[in-house]
Design an enzyme around this catalytic site. Structure first.
Site, PDB file in Angstrom:
ATOM      1  N   ASN A   1       0.845  -1.194   0.000  1.00 13.15           N
ATOM      2  CA  ASN A   1       0.000   0.000   0.000  1.00 13.15           C
ATOM      3  C   ASN A   1       0.890   1.257   0.000  1.00 13.15           C
ATOM      4  OD1 ASN A   1      -1.665   2.127   1.890  1.00 13.15           O
ATOM      5  ND2 ASN A   1      -3.011   0.898   0.617  1.00 13.15           N
TER       6      ASN A   1
HETATM    7  N1  PLP Z   1      -2.562  -1.476   3.977  1.00 16.85           N
HETATM    8  C1  PLP Z   1      -3.431  -2.034   3.131  1.00 16.85           C
HETATM    9  C2  PLP Z   1      -3.176  -3.420   2.614  1.00 16.85           C
HETATM   10  C3  PLP Z   1      -4.569  -1.334   2.724  1.00 16.85           C
HETATM   11  O1  PLP Z   1      -5.412  -1.895   1.845  1.00 16.85           O
HETATM   12  C4  PLP Z   1      -4.784  -0.030   3.226  1.00 16.85           C
HETATM   13  C5  PLP Z   1      -5.977   0.732   2.825  1.00 16.85           C
HETATM   14  O2  PLP Z   1      -6.846   0.278   2.138  1.00 16.85           O
HETATM   15  C6  PLP Z   1      -3.846   0.507   4.112  1.00 16.85           C
HETATM   16  C7  PLP Z   1      -2.748  -0.247   4.466  1.00 16.85           C
HETATM   17  C8  PLP Z   1      -4.009   1.884   4.672  1.00 16.85           C
HETATM   18  O3  PLP Z   1      -4.980   1.887   5.677  1.00 16.85           O
HETATM   19  P1  PLP Z   1      -5.305   3.169   6.556  1.00 16.85           P
HETATM   20  O4  PLP Z   1      -6.263   3.990   5.772  1.00 16.85           O
HETATM   21  O5  PLP Z   1      -5.908   2.632   7.824  1.00 16.85           O
HETATM   22  O6  PLP Z   1      -4.035   3.901   6.807  1.00 16.85           O
END
Ligand code: PLP
Length: 498
Positions: free
Chosen positions: A192
């Site tokens: 991400n």
């Molecule tokens: N990691 C993954 C695999 C995600 O899909 C996402 C968001 O969809 C995130 C991290 C980021 O999440 P957050 O919005 O809680 O920071």
């Protein structure tokens, strides 16, 4: 307005939310507004005199709802979901009503202790190894954060500080500043965006490594990168592994990565922001094999565990490592029970913190483990139903294997067809899907996550998709020429008649 008016306002808002939720199916999931639409509707200044709550609520209906993308709509299939349930909403209201700030144990003992207990309940719900739970043995424990992004950032910071301390002990001749310029972290190129951003903010350069044909990061790729960096005099400090990537819900090979982290003394953080919720069902726990290697593990309860945003769950095997990295004390923060129980401000970036565990408690008690498992299995069953629709129509292809409730598919042929499909569906606003890429291919991500989605909604979505595909192939396909029927577009055009 007097107190009674505000109480009436609150009760009306509860009814409003219930009515909004129960009628979501009737609304288009995407709004029909242009940028700055709201600026044309609201006054430029706050009102000079108080207005009635009835007027305020009317304006929510008139101006706010039409500009909403309805994340909890049964037709929301775009991003990973944002969790939503009545007990979580009520829990948040309760937290706001009680209004404490749990920066230390003494600042509200119930706030700290309920959070510790909930993190243990949730850890057991997901089947985490017991080293991650808080107990009288060891230093494991969990904490609720605002987002997976914050979690990645603080784990990178903790790994940076740990590696720096260790290196200083081994090489006292090296200054801290020098050591910090040599640190390097690793993650897959499917991670991400928050992972890259976390590394940027923590000032730890990160290498985004290539993945295999299932979009998974493998041990040999990591090992090669680590060896290259060691040769250059760099100091590998952290690996951020994905369980359930954002693009295609791929799972890095934790068993392989974990063994390398152990050998080279690297912190292993696991980003299971979406997919981690599935571990509530024992049949999906095979997907986290290798978790025993992890130093920290993250799941967003606010994605797929029925707890409204924000509620990102972080477990650590040795919480002291994070606390060491994040602690700054002042006389006004001290209390005489310090050291006996966590002061959660030292486990996070902000000083203040909300009573988030109340909403977790309300959800876990009113759904029970079985209710949560049912919800997860229901989402996955509906995704499987959608996957079967895709498989049954030769104009489409599945791009990656569906593991949980994300289906990645595309129209066969040129990317332009899939792009046109996405454009049309977005313009029609009835269902919401988004694009991703797999290798050079443009794909559609179709996620099931809304608590409200039922079979009829999946059928509706499929009708919407196929009717647009039919239109696209009718208008985009060049006129048929005799003898040109080997061409893919011709085949697709013919398939749509089947
Ligand atoms: N990691 C993954 C695999 C995600 O899909 C996402 C968001 O969809 C995130 C991290 C980021 O999440 P957050 O919005 O809680 O920071």
């Amino acid at each position: 307005m007097d107190t009674k008016d505000f109480i009436d306002f609150g009760k009306a808002v509860i009814d409003f939310i219930a009515n909004y939720t129960e009628t979501l199916r009737e609304k288009n999931v995407l709004p029909n507004v242009e940028p700055r639409y709201l600026f044309n509707l609201l006054p430029e200044k706050a009102p000079q005199k108080p207005e009635s709550w009835q007027e305020v609520l009317k304006d929510v209906e008139r101006y706010i709802i039409p500009g909403m993308t309805h994340w909890n709509s049964p037709q929301f299939h775009a991003f990973y979901p944002t969790a939503n349930s009545y007990p979580a909403i009520i829990g948040d209201i309760m937290a706001n009503g009680l209004g404490c700030v749990g920066l230390s144990w003494i600042s509200s003992p119930a706030c700290t202790e309920l959070e510790m207990i909930m993190m243990n309940w949730l850890g057991k719900l997901l089947g985490l190894p017991k080293q991650f739970l808080s107990s009288n043995e060891g230093f494991g424990g969990g904490v609720i954060q605002g987002s997976a992004s914050e979690v990645t950032l603080i784990c990178l910071i903790a790994s940076r500080e740990q590696t720096t301390l260790r290196t200083k002990r081994l090489h006292p001749e090296l200054g801290e500043a020098i050591i910090k310029t040599k640190l390097v972290a690793y993650a897959s190129d499917q991670s991400n965006s928050s992972v890259e951003r976390g590394a940027l903010l923590a000032s730890v350069p990160i290498r985004l490594l290539p993945t295999d044909d299932k979009c998974a990061l493998r041990g040999e790729t990591l090992l090669k990168a680590v060896k290259e960096d060691l040769k250059k005099g760099l100091i590998p400090c952290c690996v951020i592994a994905n369980l359930g990537t954002t693009g295609t819900c791929a799972f890095d090979n934790l068993v392989e990565l974990g063994a390398i982290c152990e050998e080279y003394n690297m912190w292993l953080h696991i980003d299971a922001a979406y997919a981690g919720a599935a571990f509530a069902c024992p049949e999906y726990r095979y997907l986290m094999s290798g978790i025993e290697y992890a130093d920290s593990f993250n799941v967003n309860a606010h994605k797929w565990l029925l707890v409204n945003f924000d509620c990102s769950l972080l477990w650590l095997k040795d919480s002291r490592k994070l606390v060491e990295a994040c602690s700054v004390d002042r006389i006004y923060l001290k209390h005489d029970k310090q050291g006996l129980i966590p002061d959660y401000r030292n486990w996070q970036i902000p000083l203040g913190r909300r009573f988030r565990s109340l909403k977790v408690w309300f959800v876990l008690r009113t759904y029970g483990v079985e209710g949560i498992q049912q919800y997860i299995r229901h989402s996955i069953r509906l995704a499987e139903m959608f996957e079967n629709y895709v498989k049954s129509d030769s104009r489409f292809e599945l791009v990656t294997e569906r593991v949980l409730s994300l289906v990645c598919f595309r129209m066969k042929g040129d990317n332009q067809l899939t792009q046109e499909l996405i454009n049309r569906l977005t313009a029609r606003r009835k269902i919401y899907i988004i694009a991703a890429t797999y290798r050079e291919k443009l794909i559609v991500r179709f996620v099931i996550g809304s608590r409200l989605t039922r079979e009829e909604d999946v059928m509706f979505a499929w009708d919407e998709i196929t009717s647009q595909a039919t239109e696209i192939l009718r208008t985009v396909t060049p006129p048929l020429e005799k003898g040109s029927d080997e061409s893919l577009k011709t085949q697709l055009w013919q398939n749509q008649k089947v």
